[in-house]
Design a protein around this motif. Structure first.
Motif, short mmCIF file in Angstrom:
data_model
loop_
_atom_site.label_atom_id
_atom_site.label_comp_id
_atom_site.label_asym_id
_atom_site.label_seq_id
_atom_site.Cartn_x
_atom_site.Cartn_y
_atom_site.Cartn_z
N THR A 9 0.82 -1.22 0.00
CA THR A 9 0.00 0.00 0.00
C THR A 9 0.84 1.26 0.00
N VAL A 10 2.13 1.13 0.26
CA VAL A 10 3.03 2.29 0.26
C VAL A 10 3.33 2.68 -1.17
N THR A 11 3.05 3.93 -1.51
CA THR A 11 3.34 4.48 -2.83
C THR A 11 4.15 5.76 -2.66
N PHE A 12 4.51 6.36 -3.78
CA PHE A 12 5.24 7.63 -3.69
C PHE A 12 4.40 8.68 -2.97
N HIS A 13 3.09 8.63 -3.15
CA HIS A 13 2.22 9.61 -2.51
C HIS A 13 2.25 9.45 -0.99
N THR A 14 2.62 8.28 -0.50
CA THR A 14 2.75 8.08 0.94
C THR A 14 3.79 9.04 1.51
N LEU A 15 4.80 9.36 0.73
CA LEU A 15 5.81 10.31 1.18
C LEU A 15 5.20 11.68 1.42
N ARG A 16 4.26 12.06 0.59
CA ARG A 16 3.59 13.36 0.76
C ARG A 16 2.75 13.37 2.04
N HIS A 17 2.05 12.26 2.32
CA HIS A 17 1.32 12.17 3.58
C HIS A 17 2.27 12.23 4.77
N SER A 18 3.41 11.59 4.63
CA SER A 18 4.38 11.59 5.72
C SER A 18 4.94 12.98 5.96
N TYR A 19 5.11 13.75 4.88
CA TYR A 19 5.57 15.14 4.99
C TYR A 19 4.57 15.97 5.80
N ALA A 20 3.26 15.80 5.48
CA ALA A 20 2.24 16.54 6.23
C ALA A 20 2.23 16.14 7.70
N THR A 21 2.46 14.85 7.96
CA THR A 21 2.51 14.39 9.35
C THR A 21 3.69 15.00 10.09
N GLU A 22 4.82 15.15 9.39
CA GLU A 22 5.99 15.78 10.00
C GLU A 22 5.68 17.23 10.38
N LEU A 23 4.99 17.95 9.51
CA LEU A 23 4.65 19.35 9.81
C LEU A 23 3.74 19.44 11.04
N ILE A 24 2.75 18.54 11.08
CA ILE A 24 1.84 18.56 12.22
C ILE A 24 2.59 18.22 13.50
N ALA A 25 3.52 17.26 13.41
CA ALA A 25 4.30 16.88 14.58
C ALA A 25 5.17 18.04 15.08
N GLN A 26 5.54 18.94 14.17
CA GLN A 26 6.35 20.09 14.55
C GLN A 26 5.50 21.28 14.98
N GLY A 27 4.17 21.06 15.08
CA GLY A 27 3.30 22.09 15.63
C GLY A 27 2.61 22.95 14.61
N VAL A 28 2.68 22.58 13.33
CA VAL A 28 1.99 23.34 12.30
C VAL A 28 0.59 22.76 12.13
N SER A 29 -0.43 23.50 12.50
CA SER A 29 -1.79 23.00 12.45
C SER A 29 -2.32 23.05 11.02
N GLU A 30 -3.41 22.33 10.80
CA GLU A 30 -4.05 22.36 9.49
C GLU A 30 -4.53 23.76 9.15
N THR A 31 -4.97 24.51 10.17
CA THR A 31 -5.42 25.88 9.94
C THR A 31 -4.28 26.75 9.43
N GLU A 32 -3.10 26.61 10.04
CA GLU A 32 -1.95 27.38 9.60
C GLU A 32 -1.55 27.03 8.18
N ARG A 33 -1.59 25.74 7.85
CA ARG A 33 -1.24 25.33 6.50
C ARG A 33 -2.21 25.91 5.48
N ARG A 34 -3.50 25.90 5.79
CA ARG A 34 -4.48 26.46 4.86
C ARG A 34 -4.33 27.96 4.75
N ARG A 35 -4.01 28.63 5.87
CA ARG A 35 -3.82 30.08 5.84
C ARG A 35 -2.63 30.44 4.96
N ALA A 36 -1.56 29.66 5.08
CA ALA A 36 -0.39 29.91 4.23
C ALA A 36 -0.73 29.71 2.76
#
Length: 356
Positions: A302-329
């Motif tokens: 089930t792991v595809t290249f797009h899984t890397l993109r999901h993992s990137y978003a997870t890294e941002l959230i783990a560093q304290g960047v909320s979904e609201t901040e990402r959408r605002r940016a």
């Protein structure tokens, strides 16, 4: 002689004919067995004309197949893959069932029965909702706007429940192992997908002039088409976000630098080129290399290249960047346009490097 009333008359055969004039001035008439039915039909037609809801019955006699092909071929915003998807969906899953029927004879019950048939045939609920009903609904809504039918039969149709999917993400260690296991030509591609959150088509379409080595930033404003001759095309969802600037972590910067030193720059300035030269496209060599690396690292299919993109978003959230901040940016970028690569500042934290 027939008995006459106000636009309602009795014919020699005893039937009743009602008539009224359409918006274009032409008269429309219909016959009935009973006078009350003729009067009701005329009254409803006049009321619809007054409300601006009048629909010419003759226009509605066009078949679903005829109108569907006309509507499909008139779409300017469909990408090649989307156009092929719509064509095959209508040809295989809609026309065999309702294609030869008039547009104005399709009811909500017909569409509900069609959805039920798709479910019984094993179609995935997400496919029914996001592909078949989405495109079919767009076709009937267009027919409403063209005054071919009064209302869409797709409105109010119940669809199968779509269950949310568990999004697979990778740890930093798994990304590092995947990058080390894949062909060296694709090593930087894996780190780019995870470190910058690029889609596969965006990564393969990255050109040197979109990389600001000094500011450690990448401008993402186009992607590589999956169809030969592999042109560079606007981004997916380019209407909402035609471009975005992405910070480039230090480990991605270093990996891209080593990649360019080892393999050079390809045609049109592409950063990633195939082993035999030319464009490194989706499928073929790239898919084989990715599947082989996935097997070596023990990752599921089930792991595809797009899984890397999901993992990137997870890294941002783990560093304290909320979904609201990402959408605002993202809204700031849509409003202000793409920032100048020479002066732009990072707006989001960088995903940590594998092994950091």
């Amino acid at each position: 002689m027939p008995r006459r009333g106000e636009n309602i008359k009795q014919l020699a055969n005893g039937r009743w004919q009602a008539s009224y004039r359409r918006l274009d001035g032409r008269e429309i008439a219909k016959t009935f067995d009973r006078r009350i039915d003729a009067a009701r039909w005329r009254r409803e037609g006049l009321a619809a004309k007054d409300r601006g809801e009048y629909v010419d019955p003759k226009l509605g006699r066009v078949t679903v197949r005829e109108y569907g092909e006309r509507h499909r071929q008139a779409q300017l915003h469909h990408r090649p893959r989307t156009a092929e998807q719509v064509e095959s969906m209508l040809r295989l899953h809609v026309y065999p069932h309702i294609g030869d029927r008039p547009m104005n004879r399709i009811t909500r019950s017909d569409i509900q029965a069609l959805v039920k048939l798709w479910v019984e045939q094993g179609a995935a609920p997400r496919t029914i909702r996001d592909v078949r009903c989405a495109h079919m609904g767009a076709m009937f809504r267009a027919a409403v706007k063209e005054d071919i039918i009064r209302r869409s039969p797709c409105d109010g149709v119940r669809l199968p429940e779509v269950h949310s999917r568990d999004v697979k993400t990778l740890t930093v260690e798994q990304v590092r192992a995947l990058a080390d296991a894949i062909d060296t030509r694709c090593h930087a591609l894996i780190l780019l997908g995870h470190g910058c959150g690029l889609r596969i088509s965006e990564a393969l379409g990255l050109t040197e002039d979109r990389v600001n080595w000094f500011a450690s930033e990448i401008l993402v404003d186009r992607q590589l088409s999956s169809r030969a001759p592999y042109p560079l095309v606007p981004l997916k969802n380019s209407k909402r976000c035609p471009s975005r600037a992405v910070p480039m972590p230090q480990h991605v910067h270093a990996a891209l630098s080593r990649h360019v030193e080892a393999y050079g720059i390809g045609e049109r300035g592409l950063m990633f080129i195939a082993p035999q030269g030319g464009v490194l496209a989706r499928g073929g060599t790239l898919n084989k290399s990715f599947r082989a690396a996935r097997r070596r690292t023990g990752l599921p299919d089930t792991v595809t290249f797009h899984t890397l993109r999901h993992s990137y978003a997870t890294e941002l959230i783990a560093q304290g960047v909320s979904e609201t901040e990402r959408r605002r940016a993202a809204r700031r970028q849509r409003r202000d346009g793409p920032p100048d690569l020479r002066t732009s500042q990072r707006r989001l934290p960088q995903a940590g490097p594998p092994g950091a």
